[in-house]
Design a protein around this motif. Structure first.
Motif, PDB file in Angstrom:
ATOM      1  N   VAL A  63      38.155  44.065  49.253  1.00  0.00           N
ATOM      2  CA  VAL A  63      37.670  42.771  48.766  1.00  0.00           C
ATOM      3  C   VAL A  63      37.186  41.873  49.903  1.00  0.00           C
ATOM      4  CG1 VAL A  63      39.018  42.783  46.644  1.00  0.00           C
ATOM      5  CG2 VAL A  63      40.023  41.823  48.732  1.00  0.00           C
ATOM      6  N   ALA A  64      37.057  42.437  51.103  1.00  0.00           N
ATOM      7  CA  ALA A  64      36.341  41.806  52.227  1.00  0.00           C
ATOM      8  C   ALA A  64      37.069  40.626  52.855  1.00  0.00           C
ATOM      9  CB  ALA A  64      34.930  41.392  51.792  1.00  0.00           C
ATOM     10  N   GLN A  65      38.401  40.621  52.812  1.00  0.00           N
ATOM     11  CA  GLN A  65      39.112  39.494  53.402  1.00  0.00           C
ATOM     12  C   GLN A  65      38.918  39.409  54.917  1.00  0.00           C
ATOM     13  OE1 GLN A  65      40.459  42.212  52.062  1.00  0.00           O
ATOM     14  NE2 GLN A  65      42.521  42.670  52.806  1.00  0.00           N
ATOM     15  N   PHE A  66      38.832  40.552  55.583  1.00  0.00           N
ATOM     16  CA  PHE A  66      38.664  40.510  57.034  1.00  0.00           C
ATOM     17  C   PHE A  66      37.216  40.236  57.421  1.00  0.00           C
ATOM     18  CE2 PHE A  66      42.533  43.054  56.405  1.00  0.00           C
ATOM     19  CZ  PHE A  66      43.414  42.224  57.086  1.00  0.00           C
ATOM     20  N   VAL A  67      36.295  40.611  56.565  1.00  0.00           N
ATOM     21  CA  VAL A  67      34.900  40.210  56.773  1.00  0.00           C
ATOM     22  C   VAL A  67      34.820  38.686  56.790  1.00  0.00           C
ATOM     23  CG1 VAL A  67      32.563  40.275  55.836  1.00  0.00           C
ATOM     24  CG2 VAL A  67      34.014  42.315  55.711  1.00  0.00           C
ATOM     25  N   LYS A  68      35.473  38.048  55.838  1.00  0.00           N
ATOM     26  CA  LYS A  68      35.451  36.583  55.770  1.00  0.00           C
ATOM     27  C   LYS A  68      36.177  35.957  56.960  1.00  0.00           C
ATOM     28  CE  LYS A  68      36.502  32.521  52.994  1.00  0.00           C
ATOM     29  NZ  LYS A  68      35.301  31.851  53.560  1.00  0.00           N
ATOM     30  N   LEU A  69      37.344  36.484  57.298  1.00  0.00           N
ATOM     31  CA  LEU A  69      38.113  35.928  58.413  1.00  0.00           C
ATOM     32  C   LEU A  69      37.310  35.975  59.713  1.00  0.00           C
ATOM     33  CD1 LEU A  69      41.641  37.372  57.608  1.00  0.00           C
ATOM     34  CD2 LEU A  69      41.118  34.939  57.930  1.00  0.00           C
ATOM     35  N   ARG A  73      34.998  32.958  61.977  1.00  0.00           N
ATOM     36  CA  ARG A  73      35.151  32.751  63.419  1.00  0.00           C
ATOM     37  C   ARG A  73      33.819  32.866  64.157  1.00  0.00           C
ATOM     38  NH1 ARG A  73      40.114  33.176  66.003  1.00  0.00           N
ATOM     39  NH2 ARG A  73      41.887  33.074  64.566  1.00  0.00           N
ATOM     40  N   GLY A  74      32.745  32.878  63.409  1.00  0.00           N
ATOM     41  CA  GLY A  74      31.425  32.894  64.020  1.00  0.00           C
ATOM     42  C   GLY A  74      30.901  34.264  64.368  1.00  0.00           C
ATOM     43  N   ARG A  75      31.485  35.297  63.801  1.00  0.00           N
ATOM     44  CA  ARG A  75      31.062  36.660  64.100  1.00  0.00           C
ATOM     45  C   ARG A  75      30.068  37.172  63.050  1.00  0.00           C
ATOM     46  NH1 ARG A  75      32.186  38.600  69.221  1.00  0.00           N
ATOM     47  NH2 ARG A  75      34.089  37.569  69.964  1.00  0.00           N
ATOM     48  N   GLN A  76      29.194  38.085  63.487  1.00  0.00           N
ATOM     49  CA  GLN A  76      28.274  38.747  62.585  1.00  0.00           C
ATOM     50  C   GLN A  76      28.948  40.006  62.053  1.00  0.00           C
ATOM     51  OE1 GLN A  76      23.815  38.249  63.486  1.00  0.00           O
ATOM     52  NE2 GLN A  76      24.687  38.873  65.446  1.00  0.00           N
ATOM     53  N   VAL A  77      29.270  40.008  60.770  1.00  0.00           N
ATOM     54  CA  VAL A  77      30.074  41.089  60.194  1.00  0.00           C
ATOM     55  C   VAL A  77      29.385  41.636  58.953  1.00  0.00           C
ATOM     56  CG1 VAL A  77      32.389  41.791  59.471  1.00  0.00           C
ATOM     57  CG2 VAL A  77      32.106  39.768  60.915  1.00  0.00           C
ATOM     58  N   ALA A  93      32.913  35.342  44.896  1.00  0.00           N
ATOM     59  CA  ALA A  93      33.772  34.298  45.470  1.00  0.00           C
ATOM     60  C   ALA A  93      33.198  33.731  46.755  1.00  0.00           C
ATOM     61  CB  ALA A  93      35.168  34.862  45.720  1.00  0.00           C
ATOM     62  N   CYS A  94      32.547  34.582  47.545  1.00  0.00           N
ATOM     63  CA  CYS A  94      32.019  34.173  48.860  1.00  0.00           C
ATOM     64  C   CYS A  94      30.620  34.752  49.037  1.00  0.00           C
ATOM     65  CB  CYS A  94      32.939  34.659  49.977  1.00  0.00           C
ATOM     66  SG  CYS A  94      34.647  34.116  49.840  1.00  0.00           S
ATOM     67  N   PRO A  95      29.616  34.142  48.413  1.00  0.00           N
ATOM     68  CA  PRO A  95      28.260  34.706  48.452  1.00  0.00           C
ATOM     69  C   PRO A  95      27.648  34.749  49.844  1.00  0.00           C
ATOM     70  CG  PRO A  95      28.270  32.524  47.435  1.00  0.00           C
ATOM     71  CD  PRO A  95      29.697  32.932  47.588  1.00  0.00           C
ATOM     72  N   GLU A  96      28.234  34.057  50.803  1.00  0.00           N
ATOM     73  CA  GLU A  96      27.689  34.056  52.161  1.00  0.00           C
ATOM     74  C   GLU A  96      28.021  35.333  52.934  1.00  0.00           C
ATOM     75  OE1 GLU A  96      31.883  32.469  52.648  1.00  0.00           O
ATOM     76  OE2 GLU A  96      30.280  32.386  51.148  1.00  0.00           O
ATOM     77  N   LEU A  97      28.938  36.150  52.416  1.00  0.00           N
ATOM     78  CA  LEU A  97      29.343  37.364  53.127  1.00  0.00           C
ATOM     79  C   LEU A  97      28.268  38.437  53.018  1.00  0.00           C
ATOM     80  CD1 LEU A  97      33.118  37.676  52.126  1.00  0.00           C
ATOM     81  CD2 LEU A  97      32.106  36.513  54.095  1.00  0.00           C
TER      82      LEU A  97
END
Length: 276
Positions: A63-69, A73-77, A93-97
């Motif tokens: 569910v991409a929790q670490f992508v969001k974390l 922090r300003g990382r490209q993931v 929930a987080c369309p920016e991911l």
């Protein structure tokens, strides 16, 4: 002595299992749990070796929790997974991911285009073994790029139990069981990594209390020691963690549940031409 422990589950397929596994989880709740992981400080430390303009790939992000974390922090993931429903839920929930439905063993990414690959509890679920994912990680990582990977650990207790588990399974294995995962011995996993051009830089063994709970929860002695007398369905988690900490003090090799490996892609790692 066996090099791996083998586990089975009741499900029609891995795909069905993971869609069901993630269906009851939401990214917001999982994000709160993320920094509690034993390896989280080591991940933040490892990020120092990844440039701010470099891509980080999480192969098997759920569910991409670490992508969001990491993106926060300003990382490209980029997060990829074959569980389409889980990714759709995370995107809603987080369309920016940045998320993509892909198989981690066959990535639509260019050679040497990524600074770090993160894979948390993924490769052990491939019955054919982890080599395909490891070779794809080597292909997309730049020279000196990092692989941050966790797998179940074939600890000393599991090594003692594995012959008996296999014997019981062969004598009375239900037909509806399918392969679930392996637990790896460090020596074998190091050889697998080396075959794809990786050299290990750090290893962390952790979560002994999870191993004890998962491997012995059905044993009568375990219920006597750790079940809550007021509610036998619950465990005395504090007592379990104290016992696990004593075992870790003697040696983390006794009961650790997971093994975190930070490996570096060597310059002679195999690569292909173009994307796959």
């Amino acid at each position: 002595m066996f090099e791996r422990a083998i586990y089975y589950m009741t499900a029609s397929s891995q795909h069905e299992h993971w869609e069901r596994h993630w269906s009851g989880r939401e990214i917001e709740a999982e994000v709160k749990k993320g920094p509690r992981k034993a390896w989280w400080p080591l991940l933040l430390e490892s990020l120092d070796g990844v440039g701010r303009d470099e891509w980080i790939l999480e192969a098997g992000c759920g569910v991409a929790q670490f992508v969001k974390l990491l993106q926060d922090r300003g990382r490209q993931v980029l997060g990829i997974d074959f569980a389409a429903d889980a990714l759709q839920s995370a995107h809603q929930a987080c369309p920016e991911l940045r998320l993509s439905v892909q198989d981690a063993r066959s990535l639509g990414l260019a050679d040497r285009s990524v600074g770090m690959v993160i894979s948390l509890g993924v490769v052990e679920h491939f019955e054919a073994g982890p080599s395909d994912l490891l070779s794809e990680s080597a292909r997309v990582l730049r020279e000196g790029g990092q692989l941050f990977i966790t797998v179940p650990y074939f600890n000393l207790i599991r090594k003692f139990r594995e012959p008996w588990r296999r014997l019981r399974r062969e004598l009375g294995r239900p037909r509806d069981l399918v392969f679930y995962q392996y637990a790896f011995d460090p020596a074998e996993f190091e050889q697998l990594l080396a075959a794809d051009g990786f050299v290990i830089r750090r290893v962390l063994l952790h979560h002994s209390h999870v191993s004890l709970r998962n491997d012995f929860s059905d044993a009568r002695w375990f219920r006597i020691l750790f079940a809550d007398p007021r509610d036998p369905e619950k465990l005395r988690s504090g007592r379990l963690r104290r016992v696990a900490s004593v075992l870790d003090w003697v040696s983390p090799r006794i009961a650790s549940h997971m093994m975190l490996v930070v490996a570096e892609r060597r310059s002679d790692a195999p690569t292909s031409t173009g994307t796959r």
